[in-house]
Enzyme design. Sequence first.
Site, PDB file in Angstrom:
ATOM      1  CG  MET A 129      18.151 -37.848  -8.867  1.00 42.88           C
ATOM      2  SD  MET A 129      16.969 -36.764  -8.049  1.00 42.88           S
ATOM      3  CE  MET A 129      16.925 -37.516  -6.426  1.00 42.88           C
ATOM      4  CB  SER A 195      25.747 -41.403 -13.502  1.00 38.46           C
ATOM      5  OG  SER A 195      24.964 -40.282 -13.112  1.00 38.46           O
ATOM      6  CG  ASN A 197      22.796 -36.762 -13.300  1.00 41.01           C
ATOM      7  OD1 ASN A 197      22.733 -35.848 -14.111  1.00 41.01           O
ATOM      8  ND2 ASN A 197      21.937 -37.764 -13.285  1.00 41.01           N
TER       9      ASN A 197
END
Length: 378
Positions: A129, A195, A197
Amino acid sequence: MLDTLRPLYPLFFASLGKNPETAHVTSLKILGQIEQNRHQFWANTTISALQKTFQYHSDCLSQTLWSLQFEHPLGLAPGFDKNGMGAGIWASFGFSFAELGAVTLHAQDGNPQPRMFRLQADGALLNRMGANNEGAHSIAQRLQATWQRHPRNIPIGINLCKSKITPLGEADRDYVGSFNALRPHADYFVINVSSPNTAGLRDLQSTQQLKPILRALESENKGDKPILIKIAPDLTYDDIKAILDLAMAHNLAGIVATNTTISRENLTTKILPATGKAITEENGGISGLPLKQRSTEIIKFIYQQTNGKLPIIGVGGIFNAEDAWEKITAGASLLQFYSGWVYEGPWSVKDILQGVEAKVEGAGFTNIQQAIGTTDNG
């Protein structure tokens, strides 16, 4: 009434599989509408039905951590409600706490779509995401309005992530900016440096990069709010030990173990149907069952290294009571899930809690806190 819909959930889940992100966004919009209209008859009736169906109460599952009351150990993991749209309604689904975010200081769109996928053969989700969210100040305004409509009745945490546009060398100011904007509207905060991402974010787990962030937040916080750190499952034990030393030195309240994994080992899924590419070529973090064993091992390691003095929120691969019990006895005080909730449906909260209650009583304990870290670590 809602219990009668349970047999239909697998069909419903399958019908949303072609575009998981669209289904996710639509669900949050519906929940947001219910919450915003909670004082109208139709919304109040809906909330009452949710509470009657999904909430579960048991004295032996309650505990107090950081001067916060947790009715039971099971909470909603971050990633599901990035913008706090459903912040005021998660208690109605039976969660004892909910963590919002990841939130960044600056609003950001995240990575290009498609960016959320189901690996059904593995009981997993793959997401890249990229911490898409409306930004700390916008979310603070939403939460302020939410708590004015109805005071929060479960602890609410916020997961803080570095903005993509902020250079790594300025990460401390970015985290502090988000923390200050959101401080009045939440009960605890989690520093997300794990994370996969956001480009370069995991570099902040190194002690050299992490130290100024922890120092800045400690100085700004002055002991006001519990601050935890969320770590990646792909770290070595030496790296984890170094983070634990920093956490203790800077008076962090706990550890969240763990974030999603970049490992692709032992997956049944070889080709991602949505893209036609090999799973090894797909970027993003994997959550769900493939993460279960590794996250439990890390929980056990943290508990051993800290002699149980640093509370752990365990997350990764919780689908049933057995999974939850493994993490509690490994050393987790609290638990979060997301993938398991999506796969098994909202009824899974009550199912897990009833199962854990039975295990507490079966072990001869009077409270779940007695079970924490009881796995033979020898």
